[in-house]
Scaffold this motif. Structure first.
Motif, PDB file in Angstrom:
ATOM      1  N   GLN A   1       2.813 -10.811  10.261  1.00  0.00           N
ATOM      2  CA  GLN A   1       1.504 -10.970  11.117  1.00  0.00           C
ATOM      3  C   GLN A   1       2.005 -11.671  12.343  1.00  0.00           C
ATOM      4  OE1 GLN A   1      -1.419  -9.504  11.580  1.00  0.00           O
ATOM      5  NE2 GLN A   1      -1.839  -8.346   9.867  1.00  0.00           N
ATOM      6  N   THR A   2       1.807 -11.109  13.696  1.00  0.00           N
ATOM      7  CA  THR A   2       1.922 -11.838  14.848  1.00  0.00           C
ATOM      8  C   THR A   2       0.716 -12.829  14.998  1.00  0.00           C
ATOM      9  OG1 THR A   2       0.773 -10.169  16.134  1.00  0.00           O
ATOM     10  CG2 THR A   2       3.374 -10.219  15.784  1.00  0.00           C
ATOM     11  N   ASP A   3      -0.465 -12.573  14.406  1.00  0.00           N
ATOM     12  CA  ASP A   3      -1.777 -13.288  14.609  1.00  0.00           C
ATOM     13  C   ASP A   3      -1.623 -14.158  13.414  1.00  0.00           C
ATOM     14  OD1 ASP A   3      -3.905 -14.453  14.770  1.00  0.00           O
ATOM     15  OD2 ASP A   3      -5.356 -12.629  14.803  1.00  0.00           O
ATOM     16  N   VAL A   4      -1.238 -15.320  13.783  1.00  0.00           N
ATOM     17  CA  VAL A   4      -1.057 -16.623  12.715  1.00  0.00           C
ATOM     18  C   VAL A   4      -2.445 -16.668  11.822  1.00  0.00           C
ATOM     19  CG1 VAL A   4      -0.355 -18.934  12.132  1.00  0.00           C
ATOM     20  CG2 VAL A   4       0.665 -17.754  14.137  1.00  0.00           C
ATOM     21  N   SER A   5      -3.564 -16.543  12.427  1.00  0.00           N
ATOM     22  CA  SER A   5      -4.802 -16.644  11.634  1.00  0.00           C
ATOM     23  C   SER A   5      -4.987 -15.676  10.620  1.00  0.00           C
ATOM     24  CB  SER A   5      -5.963 -16.750  12.670  1.00  0.00           C
ATOM     25  OG  SER A   5      -6.292 -15.461  13.173  1.00  0.00           O
ATOM     26  N   LYS A   6      -4.205 -14.510  10.531  1.00  0.00           N
ATOM     27  CA  LYS A   6      -4.447 -13.541   9.590  1.00  0.00           C
ATOM     28  C   LYS A   6      -3.129 -13.247   8.733  1.00  0.00           C
ATOM     29  CE  LYS A   6      -7.624 -10.771  12.169  1.00  0.00           C
ATOM     30  NZ  LYS A   6      -8.276  -9.318  12.656  1.00  0.00           N
ATOM     31  N   GLN A   7      -2.372 -14.516   8.512  1.00  0.00           N
ATOM     32  CA  GLN A   7      -1.234 -14.367   7.528  1.00  0.00           C
ATOM     33  C   GLN A   7      -1.622 -14.659   6.267  1.00  0.00           C
ATOM     34  OE1 GLN A   7       2.024 -17.047   9.149  1.00  0.00           O
ATOM     35  NE2 GLN A   7       2.446 -15.589  10.821  1.00  0.00           N
ATOM     36  N   GLN A   8      -2.388 -15.726   6.010  1.00  0.00           N
ATOM     37  CA  GLN A   8      -2.664 -15.933   4.236  1.00  0.00           C
ATOM     38  C   GLN A   8      -4.083 -15.042   3.951  1.00  0.00           C
ATOM     39  OE1 GLN A   8      -2.370 -20.190   3.485  1.00  0.00           O
ATOM     40  NE2 GLN A   8      -2.071 -20.757   5.343  1.00  0.00           N
ATOM     41  N   GLN A   9      -3.725 -13.904   3.172  1.00  0.00           N
ATOM     42  CA  GLN A   9      -4.772 -13.045   2.816  1.00  0.00           C
ATOM     43  C   GLN A   9      -5.149 -13.132   1.545  1.00  0.00           C
ATOM     44  OE1 GLN A   9      -3.209  -9.188   4.073  1.00  0.00           O
ATOM     45  NE2 GLN A   9      -2.432  -9.765   6.049  1.00  0.00           N
ATOM     46  N   CYS A  10      -6.362 -13.378   1.168  1.00  0.00           N
ATOM     47  CA  CYS A  10      -6.868 -13.238  -0.293  1.00  0.00           C
ATOM     48  C   CYS A  10      -7.538 -11.879  -0.448  1.00  0.00           C
ATOM     49  CB  CYS A  10      -7.846 -14.450  -0.493  1.00  0.00           C
ATOM     50  SG  CYS A  10      -8.831 -14.214  -2.104  1.00  0.00           S
ATOM     51  N   ILE A  11      -6.951 -11.055  -1.128  1.00  0.00           N
ATOM     52  CA  ILE A  11      -7.481  -9.794  -1.450  1.00  0.00           C
ATOM     53  C   ILE A  11      -8.294  -9.732  -2.770  1.00  0.00           C
ATOM     54  CG2 ILE A  11      -6.910  -7.184  -1.681  1.00  0.00           C
ATOM     55  CD1 ILE A  11      -4.141  -9.773  -0.927  1.00  0.00           C
ATOM     56  N   ILE A  12      -9.596  -9.369  -2.563  1.00  0.00           N
ATOM     57  CA  ILE A  12     -10.596  -9.505  -3.687  1.00  0.00           C
ATOM     58  C   ILE A  12     -11.165  -8.040  -3.928  1.00  0.00           C
ATOM     59  CG2 ILE A  12     -12.789 -10.633  -4.103  1.00  0.00           C
ATOM     60  CD1 ILE A  12     -12.314 -12.641  -1.947  1.00  0.00           C
ATOM     61  N   GLN A  13     -11.308  -7.785  -5.174  1.00  0.00           N
ATOM     62  CA  GLN A  13     -11.516  -6.520  -5.667  1.00  0.00           C
ATOM     63  C   GLN A  13     -12.638  -6.857  -6.790  1.00  0.00           C
ATOM     64  OE1 GLN A  13      -8.892  -3.702  -7.420  1.00  0.00           O
ATOM     65  NE2 GLN A  13      -8.283  -3.078  -5.496  1.00  0.00           N
ATOM     66  N   PHE A  14     -14.098  -6.058  -6.393  1.00  0.00           N
ATOM     67  CA  PHE A  14     -15.051  -6.283  -7.350  1.00  0.00           C
ATOM     68  C   PHE A  14     -15.794  -4.849  -7.278  1.00  0.00           C
ATOM     69  CE2 PHE A  14     -16.145  -6.891  -2.797  1.00  0.00           C
ATOM     70  CZ  PHE A  14     -17.359  -6.565  -2.711  1.00  0.00           C
ATOM     71  N   ASP A  15     -16.734  -4.976  -8.502  1.00  0.00           N
ATOM     72  CA  ASP A  15     -17.444  -3.676  -8.777  1.00  0.00           C
ATOM     73  C   ASP A  15     -19.100  -3.881  -8.433  1.00  0.00           C
ATOM     74  OD1 ASP A  15     -15.519  -2.716 -10.119  1.00  0.00           O
ATOM     75  OD2 ASP A  15     -16.164  -3.276 -12.036  1.00  0.00           O
ATOM     76  N   VAL A  16     -19.495  -2.746  -7.661  1.00  0.00           N
ATOM     77  CA  VAL A  16     -20.873  -2.621  -7.207  1.00  0.00           C
ATOM     78  C   VAL A  16     -21.267  -1.734  -8.209  1.00  0.00           C
ATOM     79  CG1 VAL A  16     -22.272  -1.841  -5.455  1.00  0.00           C
ATOM     80  CG2 VAL A  16     -20.262  -3.078  -4.983  1.00  0.00           C
ATOM     81  N   PRO A  17     -22.182  -2.265  -9.210  1.00  0.00           N
ATOM     82  CA  PRO A  17     -22.647  -1.158 -10.375  1.00  0.00           C
ATOM     83  C   PRO A  17     -23.671  -0.182 -10.015  1.00  0.00           C
ATOM     84  CG  PRO A  17     -23.654  -3.293 -10.325  1.00  0.00           C
ATOM     85  CD  PRO A  17     -22.599  -3.540  -9.303  1.00  0.00           C
ATOM     86  N   TYR A  18     -24.343  -0.315  -9.035  1.00  0.00           N
ATOM     87  CA  TYR A  18     -25.291   0.700  -8.453  1.00  0.00           C
ATOM     88  C   TYR A  18     -25.472   0.925  -7.080  1.00  0.00           C
ATOM     89  CZ  TYR A  18     -28.064  -3.499  -8.540  1.00  0.00           C
ATOM     90  OH  TYR A  18     -28.492  -4.763  -8.171  1.00  0.00           O
ATOM     91  N   ASP A  19     -26.008   1.818  -6.681  1.00  0.00           N
ATOM     92  CA  ASP A  19     -26.145   2.093  -4.939  1.00  0.00           C
ATOM     93  C   ASP A  19     -26.963   0.864  -4.563  1.00  0.00           C
ATOM     94  OD1 ASP A  19     -24.643   4.377  -5.244  1.00  0.00           O
ATOM     95  OD2 ASP A  19     -26.184   5.711  -4.881  1.00  0.00           O
ATOM     96  N   ILE A  20     -26.474   0.194  -3.558  1.00  0.00           N
ATOM     97  CA  ILE A  20     -27.394  -0.736  -2.810  1.00  0.00           C
ATOM     98  C   ILE A  20     -27.897  -0.390  -1.520  1.00  0.00           C
ATOM     99  CG2 ILE A  20     -27.123  -3.153  -1.889  1.00  0.00           C
ATOM    100  CD1 ILE A  20     -25.111  -3.766  -4.154  1.00  0.00           C
ATOM    101  N   LYS A  21     -28.953  -0.305  -1.280  1.00  0.00           N
ATOM    102  CA  LYS A  21     -29.644   0.229   0.006  1.00  0.00           C
ATOM    103  C   LYS A  21     -29.793  -0.752   1.010  1.00  0.00           C
ATOM    104  CE  LYS A  21     -32.504   3.618  -2.211  1.00  0.00           C
ATOM    105  NZ  LYS A  21     -33.964   3.947  -2.411  1.00  0.00           N
ATOM    106  N   PRO A  22     -29.672  -0.428   2.263  1.00  0.00           N
ATOM    107  CA  PRO A  22     -29.767  -1.488   3.598  1.00  0.00           C
ATOM    108  C   PRO A  22     -30.896  -2.081   3.675  1.00  0.00           C
ATOM    109  CG  PRO A  22     -29.614   0.829   4.263  1.00  0.00           C
ATOM    110  CD  PRO A  22     -29.516   0.920   2.628  1.00  0.00           C
ATOM    111  N   THR A  23     -31.029  -3.141   4.097  1.00  0.00           N
ATOM    112  CA  THR A  23     -29.827  -4.006   4.675  1.00  0.00           C
ATOM    113  C   THR A  23     -28.743  -4.768   3.617  1.00  0.00           C
ATOM    114  OG1 THR A  23     -31.284  -4.263   6.750  1.00  0.00           O
ATOM    115  CG2 THR A  23     -29.406  -5.736   6.625  1.00  0.00           C
ATOM    116  N   VAL A  24     -27.637  -4.618   3.938  1.00  0.00           N
ATOM    117  CA  VAL A  24     -26.557  -5.331   3.364  1.00  0.00           C
ATOM    118  C   VAL A  24     -26.040  -6.385   4.071  1.00  0.00           C
ATOM    119  CG1 VAL A  24     -24.363  -5.131   2.074  1.00  0.00           C
ATOM    120  CG2 VAL A  24     -26.102  -3.205   1.847  1.00  0.00           C
ATOM    121  N   LEU A  25     -26.100  -7.623   3.523  1.00  0.00           N
ATOM    122  CA  LEU A  25     -25.772  -8.841   4.382  1.00  0.00           C
ATOM    123  C   LEU A  25     -24.212  -9.336   3.709  1.00  0.00           C
ATOM    124  CD1 LEU A  25     -29.117 -10.396   5.012  1.00  0.00           C
ATOM    125  CD2 LEU A  25     -27.940  -8.922   6.454  1.00  0.00           C
ATOM    126  N   LEU A  26     -23.474  -9.899   4.722  1.00  0.00           N
ATOM    127  CA  LEU A  26     -22.168 -10.849   4.139  1.00  0.00           C
ATOM    128  C   LEU A  26     -22.140 -11.964   4.696  1.00  0.00           C
ATOM    129  CD1 LEU A  26     -19.440 -10.731   2.591  1.00  0.00           C
ATOM    130  CD2 LEU A  26     -18.409 -10.001   5.108  1.00  0.00           C
TER     131      LEU A  26
END
Length: 407
Positions: free
Chosen positions: A138-163
């Motif tokens: 990666q030329t962008d140093v701020s995006k070199q260290q990557q944490c890949i996270i996988q998780f389950d969403v057990p049912y449909d979540i209606k908006p609004t969805v916030l991170l």
């Protein structure tokens, strides 16, 4: 002459006798009015068991359903919290992002994951996993260290969805930290290094690059410590529609700050840009410093605006992105957290929080339980007071109960 002098003396005595004598300290006496002499009419209720006990019962009866409604409203919120602080300690030497999550991922410890589901009967089939990949290509140093996270969403979540991102043990409420900024500089006024050094921004006010002393923009501890982890959009790795291999759930980084926050900032500071330097911890974002075409636009940087609104507690969340239109379908999702913000040196943690909102806002059961606890306490006191009054009543104004009348 003597007679003249005696007459003069008598005249002075008569004038002094005719003047009213002022009492000592009368100049400090309040005027003789009802307000200043405290003679206004007032209601002074006498607290008796017949008035206090029903009041306790009424307050308890009112607070209990209010607390129940608040708890019910908070329970309608779905919230997924995943702590990724230790993600960079995951072993292995993956060759790419897919190899990292496929062959080197580990299960997130139970104490680092929490799901508060509005549909309690539907739980994820498996715990979330994460893997770490140091992408040196990666030329962008701020995006070199990557944490890949996988998780389950057990049912449909209606908006609004916030991170959100969540930090613990970070004291934004420290007195010197809260004051460490310069409002005039943020509004665009030209401020020299000496001006900032004599203000609240010290010790993050100026920097010497070897040839000259430059003013730091934006100055202060708050701006210098801004949260600089970034996150990708959500990717559904097992969509219900088999015709597609992945489905992106796009999150917008606009509309995440309070209305009116942008009025505190400017797009570009006034004065000579060459006299300004980025804060020390902004080196990943501005490795070569500032120039006319590379200067932070604080007026449109809503992440910065959220960070500058300091939190009152050491554990807090701040909004990162949102989706107000699309439903988050059930399935297994993947998100990449680009790790730059250090939390281990001060024994803190950082997490991602995916949440919805209900009619009371975000998830906050504390207020509802506080109402329930207050209602329980008032009802308990009312019951105990009633029992005491029925078993051993006392006559109002009973002089025999005074301390000097007791034997």
């Amino acid at each position: 002459m003597a007679l003249f002098g005696r007459k003069k003396s008598n005249k002075s005595e008569q004038s002094s006798d005719s003047e009213p004598k002022k009492e000592k300290g009368s100049w400090r006496r309040p005027a003789n009015t009802a307000f200043k002499q405290q003679r206004l009419k007032a209601w002074q209720p006498i607290l008796t068991p017949r008035t206090v006990l029903p009041t306790f019962f009424i307050i308890g009866i009112l607070f209990a359903p209010i607390g129940g409604l608040l708890i019910w409203g908070s329970g309608l919120v779905t919230e997924i919290t995943i702590d990724y602080t230790q993600c960079d300690t995951v072993g292995g030497s993956p060759t790419d992002l897919q190899d990292a999550i496929t062959n080197h991922a580990v299960t997130v410890p139970k104490y680092n994951y929490r799901l508060s589901a509005s549909e309690s009967d539907q739980q994820p089939s498996s715990a979330p996993r994460y893997a770490f990949f140091n992408d040196t290509t990666q030329t962008d140093v701020s995006k070199q260290q990557q944490c890949i996270i996988q998780f389950d969403v057990p049912y449909d979540i209606k908006p609004t969805v916030l991170l959100y991102y969540k930090l613990t043990n970070f004291y934004q409420n420290h007195r010197r930290y809260v004051q460490s900024y310069d409002a005039d500089q943020l509004k665009g006024d030209e401020r020299s290094a000496s001006d900032l050094q004599s203000g609240n921004c010290k010790p993050v006010a100026e920097i010497n690059d070897g040839t000259s002393t430059k003013a730091i923009y934006p100055c202060g501890l708050i701006a210098n410590s801004v949260f600089n982890d970034t996150f990708s959009n959500l990717t559904n790795v097992n969509p219900a529609d088999s015709s597609t291999t992945t489905t992106n759930y796009t999150l917008s980084e606009n509309g995440i700050a309070w209305p009116g926050e942008s009025k505190k900032y400017v797009t570009k500071p006034s004065g000579d840009i060459s006299n300004l330097a980025p804060p020390p911890n902004w080196a990943l974002r501005f490795p070569d410093g500032y120039n006319d075409s590379n200067i932070p636009d604080l007026k449109s940087d809503e992440h910065f605006q959220n960070w500058m609104r300091t939190a009152g507690l050491p554990t807090f969340t701040k909004l990162w992105a949102r989706n107000d239109a699309d439903t988050l379908q059930s399935g297994t999702y993947q998100i990449v957290a680009y790790m730059n913000f250090p939390v281990k040196p001060y024994s803190g943690t950082k997490s991602i929080v995916i949440s919805t909102v209900s009619w009371i806002g975000g998830k906050n059961p504390f207020l509802g339980w506080a109402y329930v606890a207050a209602a329980s306490l008032f009802v308990l006191l009312a019951i105990l007071g009633t029992i005491r009054h029925l078993l051993k009543p006392r006559r109002l104004g009973d002089m025999s109960l005074l301390s000097w009348n007791r034997q």
